[in-house]
Write a protein that holds these residues in place. Structure first.
Motif, PDB file in Angstrom:
ATOM      1  N   VAL A 173     -67.680   1.398   8.128  1.00 42.08           N
ATOM      2  CA  VAL A 173     -67.286   0.068   7.641  1.00 42.08           C
ATOM      3  C   VAL A 173     -66.913   0.076   6.166  1.00 42.08           C
ATOM      4  O   VAL A 173     -66.166  -0.790   5.701  1.00 42.08           O
ATOM      5  CB  VAL A 173     -68.427  -0.941   7.898  1.00 42.08           C
ATOM      6  N   LEU A 174     -67.388   1.069   5.424  1.00 47.87           N
ATOM      7  CA  LEU A 174     -67.067   1.103   3.998  1.00 47.87           C
ATOM      8  C   LEU A 174     -65.691   1.696   3.713  1.00 47.87           C
ATOM      9  O   LEU A 174     -65.142   1.507   2.630  1.00 47.87           O
ATOM     10  CB  LEU A 174     -68.137   1.914   3.241  1.00 47.87           C
ATOM     11  N   TYR A 175     -65.140   2.468   4.699  1.00 44.95           N
ATOM     12  CA  TYR A 175     -63.876   3.169   4.453  1.00 44.95           C
ATOM     13  C   TYR A 175     -62.754   2.643   5.344  1.00 44.95           C
ATOM     14  O   TYR A 175     -61.801   3.345   5.641  1.00 44.95           O
ATOM     15  CB  TYR A 175     -64.053   4.681   4.704  1.00 44.95           C
ATOM     16  N   TRP A 176     -62.859   1.400   5.774  1.00 48.08           N
ATOM     17  CA  TRP A 176     -61.918   0.908   6.789  1.00 48.08           C
ATOM     18  C   TRP A 176     -60.496   0.762   6.253  1.00 48.08           C
ATOM     19  O   TRP A 176     -59.538   0.758   7.012  1.00 48.08           O
ATOM     20  CB  TRP A 176     -62.418  -0.428   7.336  1.00 48.08           C
ATOM     21  N   GLN A 177     -60.316   0.663   4.923  1.00 52.98           N
ATOM     22  CA  GLN A 177     -58.983   0.496   4.370  1.00 52.98           C
ATOM     23  C   GLN A 177     -58.393   1.794   3.832  1.00 52.98           C
ATOM     24  O   GLN A 177     -57.322   1.776   3.246  1.00 52.98           O
ATOM     25  CB  GLN A 177     -59.017  -0.544   3.242  1.00 52.98           C
ATOM     26  N   LYS A 178     -59.090   2.898   4.023  1.00 50.85           N
ATOM     27  CA  LYS A 178     -58.598   4.160   3.468  1.00 50.85           C
ATOM     28  C   LYS A 178     -57.441   4.709   4.293  1.00 50.85           C
ATOM     29  O   LYS A 178     -57.408   4.574   5.520  1.00 50.85           O
ATOM     30  CB  LYS A 178     -59.736   5.186   3.419  1.00 50.85           C
TER      31      LYS A 178
END
Length: 864
Positions: free
Chosen positions: A842-847
Motif C-alpha cells: 500500500v505504500l508503493y502503489w504509485q511507483k
C-alpha cells in the motif's frame, strides 16, 4: 493306427493334424485372413503393451538402479576436476600373484667373437650351443659326425672372415660420423637440437595412414595410369597422394607427366599450377593457355598468380579477347577497374553477354538516372523473364523521387512476367521486398507486398497466412514489409478486432507513438466495441503526459461501451495516478451504482486503503462482502487491513471466514499460515498447511510454503523430506524444482539442476534457478545467457527482471543495466513473489515499473 493314436502322435510331435492334406488356394486365403486378424489385434494391444513394459522397466530401474546411475553424480563431478587432482589419484594395485607379477624372463648371454671365429674355421653348422661341448667325456662322444668334415660343406672363403677387422671398421665408421658433427677447433657439437628434431618431424609422413596402404594406393594408381594414360583423374590422384606423403617433387614430376599425356584436361593443368612454385606455375599456366585457349578457369588462375594489379588486368583483357562470352571473366575484370573504366567495360560486357542480369544491373548502378533507365529497358528487352530488372527499375524511380511510378512498374512487372510464362512465386517476391526494405527502398517494398500478398491464397486462409507473413517479416527485421502486410490486411478485414490488435502491438513495439495513436484512432472507428483498443489509445496519451486527451478518449469509450468495467477502472486509474483522488472516488461511486462488480468494489476498497482511510476501506469491504462473499480478494484485503491495524484475532477470523467461502483460494491459506507463523504458532501454521493440501491436492504453492516453513524453523531434514514428497505429487512443478536446487548442498546443486531441467525444460523458475546457480559459481557469461533466456520465455515474471538487474549491477556495465531496465519497463511484469510483495504494497502503489525494479533488486541478498 486308430484316429486317437494319430491325434496323440501329432500332438506329441507338434505336427498339424491336417498337414497331410493338400494346401489349396482357399487355405492360403484363410491363413492370410487369420494373419491379418492377428496383426490387427497385435496393433490394438501394442500401445498398452508398450506402456506396461515401459512402466515395468521404470519401476525395476527405480528399485534396482544401474551402477552407472548410482555413480552419475560422481561422474558429473569429474568434469570439474583439475589436472592436479586427476594426477593425484593413486594407481590401482596389481592384484595378481607373485609369479604372474614377476615372470622369469629367459636369460640371454651374448656370445663372444672367438666362438664364431672358431666355428667358422671348423665349418660347424650348429644353431645352438651344446652344454656338453668342450668336455672330455668317454664313450666316443668326441667322435666326429659322419660326413661332418667332408669337402663341400663349407662355402669357399667363409673361414677367412676376421671378426676383429669388422669391429675395427665399425669403430672407424663411428669416428667419421662423430667428426662430421663436431667442431674441429673446440670439439663442441654443432648439431642444432631443435633443427634436428624439426628435420625428424619433416621425415614423418603427415598423411596419418598406414605405409602399406600408401604402397597399395601407389600400385593401384600406377596400374590405372599404365592401363589408361589419358585418364586425367588418375594423374591428379597420384600427384595428390605423393603430396600428402611429403614427396612434393615426385608429385610435381607426376603431374607434369600428366599434362603431357592429357594436354586437353583443364583439371590437370590447374593441379600442375597449384603444385608448382610461383614462376614455374606461371610458365605452366602459359603452356596451359596454348593448349586450352578457351578455358575460363585457367585464365582466372593466371590472374590470381599475378601480384601486380596491372598484370592482372593485362591477363584478364587477354582472356576476354579469346573468351568474350564468359560472365565470370567480365565480372572479375570489372572488379579491378575504377568506376569510369568499369562503366565502359560493362557497356561492352552487356553486348557480349546480353543474358546476364548481374552485368545489366551493375551497369545500371554506374550510370546516371536517364542512362540507367535506358539500360534497364534494354535489359528487359533482352531478358523478359527476370523479376530483378523490374524491381531495380522501381528502386531507381524511388531513389529519384518518382514514387508514383513505383506502383505502376511493379504492376507492369507482374503482368509482363505472367505474359511471358513466368510463375509468380509469392515467397520469392516477399524475400525481394525484404531486401528492398533493408536497402531503404520503402515504397518499392510496400508496392511489391501489395502486388503479391494475395497471390495463390484461398480466401478463408488469407487472414491466418498474412499474420504469419507479417511475423516472419518482423523476425527478419523487415519492419516496413510487416507494416505493409498489416495495412493490406486491415483494408481487407476492417472489422476484425484481432487484426487491429496485432497491428497495434506491432506499432507499439516497433513504431512511434504518433503511428500507434493514428492506427488506434482508425481502429476504434471500425471496432468501437473493442475495449482494449480504447484503453491502448488512452494509455498512449497518458504515457505522453497528455491527460486531457486520455480523458476524452475514455469519454468516447464510455459512449461506445456504457457500463464497461474495464473502462470504468481505467478512468479511475487515470485519475488516481494523477492525484485526482476526488474524481476517482466519484467515478468509483458512480461505477458501484451503475455497473457494480466485485472488481469495482475491490478497487474502491484499495483506493481508500492506500489513501489511509482505513475506516472507509473497512466499511466498503464489509458492504462488498455482502454482495460478493465468494470473491477471495475481498477477504484477503479485509484480513490484511486488520493485520495492518495489529488486530490479529480479527484478521484470523477474516481469513477463516474467507476459507469457508473460498476453500480453493491458495492465497488465503498462505496468508493464514503466515499470520500464525508470525505470532509464533508454528504448530498451528503447519496444521493449516496440511489441511490446505488435503483440500487442494497437487498444489505446488502450498507444498512450497510447507517446505519453507520448516526451513525457516531450522528443521532442514523435515524440509528435505517434504520436498521429496512434493516432487512425487507434483513432478512437473517448476517452482518446486527451483527451490529443491538450493535446498541441496553446494556440490549436489548442479546435479539437481540437471534433473530439474529434464523435468521442466522451459519453466521460467527452473531457468532462473540455473542462472542463479551460475551466478553463485561466478560464471558470469553463462549466468547472463540464462537470465536472458528466462526473461525471453516469461517476460511477465518480475522476480526474473529484479534478479537480472541485480546481477548486472554487480557484474555488468551501465549500458547493460540500462538495457535491462528499459526491457523491464516495456515488458511491464506483474507477477513474481518478490515483485508482488513490493508492487502491491500500500505504500508503493504509485511507483513506476523502474522504481519497483530498483527497490526489489536492492532488497535481494546473494545468499544462494
Amino acid at each position: 493306427m486308430t484316429s486317437k493314436n494319430k491325434f496323440r502322435q501329432s500332438s506329441s510331435h507338434n505336427i498339424f493334424l491336417f498337414s497331410s492334406g493338400p494346401y489349396e488356394k482357399d487355405d492360403e486365403e484363410a491363413d492370410a485372413i487369420y494373419a491379418a486378424l492377428d496383426k490387427r489385434m497385435d496393433e490394438r494391444r501394442k500401445e498398452r503393451r508398450e506402456l506396461r513394459e515401459k512402466d515395468e522397466i521404470e519401476k525395476y530401474r527405480m528399485e534396482r538402479p544401474k551402477i552407472q546411475q548410482q555413480f552419475s553424480d560422481l561422474k558429473r563431478k569429474l568434469s570439474g576436476m583439475s589436472d592436479e587432482e586427476w594426477l593425484s589419484i593413486p594407481e590401482v594395485g596389481d592384484a595378481r600373484n607373485k609369479r604372474q607379477r614377476n615372470p622369469r624372463y629367459e636369460k640371454l648371454t651374448p656370445v663372444p667373437d672367438s666362438f664364431f671365429s672358431k666355428h667358422l674355421t671348423t665349418g660347424d653348422k650348429h644353431t645352438t650351443v651344446d652344454p656338453l661341448q668342450g668336455l672330455n667325456l668317454p664313450g666316443g662322444l668326441e667322435s666326429p659326425y659322419p660326413g661332418g668334415m667332408t669337402p663341400g660343406l663349407m662355402t669357399p672363403g667363409t673361414g677367412e672372415l676376421d671378426m676383429r677387422k669388422i669391429g675395427q671398421a665399425r669403430n672407424t665408421l663411428m669416428d667419421m660420423r662423430l667428426s662430421q658433427v663436431s667442431d674441429s677447433v673446440s670439439g663442441q657439437t654443432v648439431v642444432d637440437p631443435k633443427g634436428y628434431l624439426t628435420d625428424l618431424n619433416s621425415m614423418i609422413p603427415t598423411h596419418g595412414g598406414d605405409i602399406s596402404d600408401i604402397k597399395k594406393a601407389r600400385l593401384l594408381l600406377k596400374s590405372v595410369r599404365e592401363t589408361n594414360p589419358h585418364h586425367p583423374p588418375a594423374w591428379i590422384a597420384s600427384a595428390r597422394l605423393e603430396e600428402v606423403t611429403g614427396k612434393l617433387q615426385v608429385a610435381r614430376n607426376l603431374i607434369m607427366k600428366g599434362t603431357e599425356m592429357c594436354p586437353k584436361s583443364e583439371d590437370v593443368w590447374l593441379e600442375a599450377a597449384r603444385l608448382q612454385p610461383g614462376d614455374t606455375a606461371k610458365a605452366v599456366v602459359a603452356q596451359a593457355v596454348r593448349h586450352l585457349p578457351g578455358s575460363v578457369r585457367i585464365y582466372i588462375r593466371a590472374a590470381e598468380l599475378e601480384t601486380d594489379v596491372r598484370a592482372k588486368k593485362r591477363v584478364l583483357r587477354k582472356a576476354l579477347e579469346n573468351v568474350s562470352k564468359s560472365v565470370r571473366l567480365w565480372k572479375t575484370a570489372v572488379e579491378l577497374e575504377e568506376p569510369e573504366d568499369a562503366r565502359i567495360m560493362l557497356s561492352r560486357a552487356v553486348e557480349c553477354c546480353p543474358t546476364s542480369v548481374e552485368l545489366w544491373l551493375a551497369l545500371a548502378r554506374l550510370e546516371t538516372y536517364e542512362n540507367a533507365r535506358r539500360v534497364l529497358n534494354k535489359a528487359r528487352e533482352n531478358i523478359p523473364t527476370d523479376r530483378h530488372i523490374w524491381i531495380t527499375a522501381a528502386k531507381l524511380e524511388e531513389a529519384n523521387g518518382n514514387t508514383q511510378m513505383v506502383e505502376k512498374i511493379v504492376d507492369r512487372a507482374i503482368t509482363s512476367l505472367g505474359a511471358n510464362g513466368v510463375e509468380i512465386n509469392r515467397e520469392q517476391w516477399i524475400q525481394d521486398a525484404e531486401e528492398c526494405d533493408k536497402a531503404g527502398s520503402v515504397a518499392t517494398c510496400q508496392a511489391v507486398i501489395r502486388a503479391v500478398i494475395g497471390i495463390g491464397i484461398e480466401e478463408e486462409d488469407c487472414k491466418h497466412t498474412w499474420m504469419e507473413d507479417a511475423e516472419s517479416c518482423v523476425s527478419h527485421g523487415a519492419l516496413e514489409c510487416a507494416r505493409a502486410i498489416y495495412a493490406h490486411a486491415l483494408q481487407m478485414f476492417p472489422s476484425k478486432k484481432s487484426v487491429w490488435l496485432r497491428a497495434a502491438y506491432f506499432e507499439k513495439n516497433h513504431g512511434t507513438r504518433e503511428s500507434l495513436e493514428a492506427l488506434l484512432q482508425r481502429a476504434v472507428a471500425h471496432c468501437p466495441k473493442a475495449e482494449v483498443l480504447w484503453l491502448m489509445g488512452a494509455k498512449s496519451k497518458w504515457l505522453a503526459e497528455d491527460v486531457p486527451a486520455a480523458r476524452s478518449i475514455l469519454a468516447l469509450a464510455f459512449q461506445a461501451n456504457p457500463n464497461s468495467e474495464e473502462i470504468w477502472l481505467a478512468a479511475v486509474k487515470l485519475e488516481s495516478e494523477n492525484n485526482e483522488y476526488e474524481r476517482a472516488r466519484r467515478l468509483l461511486a458512480k461505477a458501484r451504482s451503475s455497473a457494480p462488480t466485485a472488481r469495482v468494489f475491490m478497487k474502491s476498497v484499495k483506493l481508500e486503503w492506500v489513501l489511509g482511510n482505513i475506516e472507509a476501506a473497512h466499511e466498503l469491504c464489509t458492504e462488498a462482502l455482502k454482495h460478493y462473499e465468494d470473491f477471495p480478494k475481498l477477504w484477503m484485503m479485509r484480513g490484511q487491513i486488520e493485520e495492518q491495524s495489529e488486530h490479529n484475532e480479527k484478521a484470523r477470523e477474516a481469513y477463516n471466514q474467507g476459507l469457508k467461502k473460498c476453500p480453493h483460494s491458495m492465497s488465503l491459506w498462505l496468508l493464514l499460515s503466515r499470520l500464525e507463523e508470525r505470532v509464533g504458532q508454528l504448530t498451528r501454521a503447519r496444521s493449516i498447511l496440511e489441511k490446505s493440501r488435503l483440500k487442494n491436492p497437487q498444489s505446488p504453492d502450498l507444498w512450497l510454503e510447507s517446505v519453507r516453513l520448516e526451513f525457516r524453523a531450522g528443521l532442514k531434514n523435515i524440509a528435505n523430506t517434504l520436498m521429496a514428497k512434493a516432487l512425487q505429487e507434483c513432478p512437473n512443478s517448476g517452482i518446486l524444482w527451483a527451490e529443491a536446487v538450493f535446498l541441496e548442498a553446494r556440490p549436489q546443486r548442479k546435479t539437481k539442476s540437471v534433473d530439474a531441467l529434464k523435468k521442466c525444460e522451459h519453466d521460467p523458475h527452473v531457468l532462473l534457478a540455473v542462472a542463479k546457480l551460475f551466478w553463485s559459481e561466478r560464471k558470469i557469461t553463462k549466468a547472463r545467457e540464462w537470465f536472458l533466456r528466462t526473461v525471453k520465455i516469461e517476460p511477465d515474471l518480475g522476480d526474473a527482471w529484479a534478479l537480472f538487474y541485480k546481477f548486472e549491477m554487480q557484474h555488468g556495465t551501465e549500458e547493460q543495466q540500462e538495457e535491462v531496465r528499459k526491457r523491464c519497463e516495456n515488458a511491464e511484469p506483474r507477477h513474481g513473489e518478490l515483485w508482488c510483495a513490493e508492487s502491491k504494497h500500500v505504500l508503493y502503489w504509485q511507483k513506476k515499473i523502474g522504481e519497483i525494479l530498483t527497490q526489489v533488486a536492492s532488497k535481494i541478498k546473494n545468499t544462494f
